[in-house]
Design an enzyme around this catalytic site. Structure first.
Site, mmCIF file in Angstrom:
data_model
loop_
_atom_site.group_PDB
_atom_site.id
_atom_site.type_symbol
_atom_site.label_atom_id
_atom_site.label_comp_id
_atom_site.label_asym_id
_atom_site.label_seq_id
_atom_site.Cartn_x
_atom_site.Cartn_y
_atom_site.Cartn_z
ATOM 1 N N ASN A 10 0.872 -1.178 0.000
ATOM 2 C CA ASN A 10 0.000 0.000 0.000
ATOM 3 C C ASN A 10 0.906 1.225 0.000
ATOM 4 O O ASN A 10 1.491 1.561 1.021
ATOM 5 C CB ASN A 10 -0.898 -0.031 1.252
ATOM 6 C CG ASN A 10 -1.755 1.220 1.385
ATOM 7 O OD1 ASN A 10 -1.798 2.047 0.471
ATOM 8 N ND2 ASN A 10 -2.429 1.360 2.514
ATOM 9 N N HIS A 94 -9.515 1.183 5.038
ATOM 10 C CA HIS A 94 -8.224 1.386 5.711
ATOM 11 C C HIS A 94 -8.438 2.325 6.901
ATOM 12 O O HIS A 94 -9.253 3.249 6.826
ATOM 13 C CB HIS A 94 -7.203 1.984 4.739
ATOM 14 C CG HIS A 94 -5.820 1.940 5.296
ATOM 15 N ND1 HIS A 94 -5.375 2.867 6.206
ATOM 16 C CD2 HIS A 94 -4.808 1.054 5.126
ATOM 17 C CE1 HIS A 94 -4.132 2.539 6.561
ATOM 18 N NE2 HIS A 94 -3.764 1.455 5.918
ATOM 19 N N GLU A 96 -6.849 4.708 7.963
ATOM 20 C CA GLU A 96 -6.648 6.141 7.678
ATOM 21 C C GLU A 96 -7.892 6.742 7.043
ATOM 22 O O GLU A 96 -8.202 7.912 7.251
ATOM 23 C CB GLU A 96 -5.394 6.307 6.804
ATOM 24 C CG GLU A 96 -4.134 6.070 7.632
ATOM 25 C CD GLU A 96 -2.963 5.449 6.885
ATOM 26 O OE1 GLU A 96 -2.946 5.462 5.651
ATOM 27 O OE2 GLU A 96 -2.051 4.939 7.576
ATOM 28 N N GLU A 165 -5.294 -4.952 10.641
ATOM 29 C CA GLU A 165 -4.276 -3.918 10.835
ATOM 30 C C GLU A 165 -4.574 -3.169 12.135
ATOM 31 O O GLU A 165 -5.377 -2.220 12.131
ATOM 32 C CB GLU A 165 -4.309 -2.911 9.682
ATOM 33 C CG GLU A 165 -3.917 -3.458 8.347
ATOM 34 C CD GLU A 165 -3.343 -2.379 7.429
ATOM 35 O OE1 GLU A 165 -2.270 -2.597 6.877
ATOM 36 O OE2 GLU A 165 -3.962 -1.309 7.285
ATOM 37 N N GLY A 171 2.604 2.417 10.907
ATOM 38 C CA GLY A 171 3.571 3.508 10.765
ATOM 39 C C GLY A 171 4.251 3.896 12.065
ATOM 40 O O GLY A 171 4.908 4.935 12.148
ATOM 41 N N SER A 210 3.481 -1.939 10.383
ATOM 42 C CA SER A 210 4.939 -1.968 10.590
ATOM 43 C C SER A 210 5.571 -3.308 10.233
ATOM 44 O O SER A 210 6.472 -3.775 10.924
ATOM 45 C CB SER A 210 5.285 -1.574 12.034
ATOM 46 O OG SER A 210 4.863 -0.244 12.305
HETATM 47 P P1 13P Z 1 3.096 0.521 7.700
HETATM 48 O O1 13P Z 1 3.624 -0.787 7.139
HETATM 49 O O2 13P Z 1 3.836 1.718 7.183
HETATM 50 O O3 13P Z 1 2.974 0.477 9.185
HETATM 51 O O4 13P Z 1 1.606 0.686 7.140
HETATM 52 C C1 13P Z 1 0.725 -0.361 7.267
HETATM 53 C C2 13P Z 1 -0.497 -0.055 6.500
HETATM 54 O O5 13P Z 1 -1.268 0.808 6.878
HETATM 55 C C3 13P Z 1 -0.735 -0.793 5.258
HETATM 56 O O6 13P Z 1 -2.015 -0.568 4.787
#
Ligand code: 13P
Length: 249
Positions: A10, A94, A96, A165, A171, A210
């Site tokens: 992603n 997601h 976010e 997730e 992140g 992560s």
């Molecule tokens: P990271 O691997 O940067 O933590 O992000 C995970 C993510 O949100 C993938 O959709």
């Protein structure tokens, strides 16, 4: 039927045309892949990515789609439009998007439904925040998020991919322990099986948050994680490739 192994990058809102060419060249040089490998790029780059990946063993996907078919929805992109370009996967729900765009469980479910209507595989993200985890609400939250999708998709559920997730791991450099990930994956699989029998239990469940080359093997070791949804590490060809190799040794 065995659960399929899958690794999805992603890219989030990262990249530029020149950088993407370089990243994709790096990935292609290291293929072909036995695992299903997917890159989810920002909308404006999808046509470039599609062209670059023609005839390659890497699929591509989008990071979101509209729940609507067409019409007055400024700024949105429909599943039909994505399908027209040969898109195969789309991430929905997601964290976010849930957090920054206030996407509800029902909207996420409707997006998954729109994706399936155009033969795209929705990668449905679920996961709890740190506050929810600390309040002992992890199961309740994840089950609620999943239930909306199960209820809306009905017998089509077996055509989706779930990505667990935990929001606090995205992140942040904090990964769920292999045990935490396995426990949650088992629960999700159990809920799917309860509702859809073997077809539900056969679904791939990815872990995201992560994921790096140095923790991917441990996360896979328990046998409950079928692959990864990778953010930051998917922006470097070598790191992403190392993760792919750990999923399919
Ligand atoms: P990271 O691997 O940067 O933590 O992000 C995970 C993510 O949100 C993938 O959709």
């Amino acid at each position: 039927m065995a659960r399929r192994k899958l690794v999805v990058g992603n890219w989030k809102m990262n990249g530029n045309r020149a950088g993407n060419v370089e990243l994709l060249a790096g990935l292609k040089a290291l293929g072909p892949f036995v695992a299903d490998v997917v890159v989810c790029a920002p909308f404006p780059y999808l046509a470039d990515v599609a062209l670059s990946l023609q005839g390659e063993s890497i699929a591509w996907g989008a990071q979101d789609c509209s729940a609507h078919e067409s019409g007055a929805y400024t700024g949105e992109v429909s599943a039909a439009m994505l399908a027209e370009f040969g898109c195969r996967y789309v991430i929905v729900g997601h964290s976010e998007r849930r957090a920054f765009h206030a996407e509800s469980d029902q909207l996420v479910a409707d997006k998954a439904k729109a994706a399936l209507a155009h033969r795209l595989t929705p990668i449905v993200c679920v996961g709890e925040t740190l506050a929810e985890r600390e309040a002992g609400q992890t199961d309740v939250v994840v089950k609620r998020q999943l239930s909306a999708v199960i209820h809306t998709l009905g017998h089509c559920v077996p055509q989706m991919v779930v990505a667990y997730e935990p929001v606090w791991a995205i992140g942040t450099g904090k990964t769920a322990t292999p045990r935490d990930a396995s426990t949650m994956h088992k629960r999700i699989r159990g809920w799917m099986e309860q509702r859809f029998g073997a077809a539900g239990a056969d679904r791939s469940i990815l872990y995201g948050g992560s994921v790096k080359p140095n923790n991917a093997a441990a996360l896979m070791a328990g046998g409950d994680v079928d692959g990864f949804l990778v953010g930051g590490a998917s922006l470097e060809a070598e790191a992403f490739l190392q993760i792919v190799r750990l999923v399919i040794p």
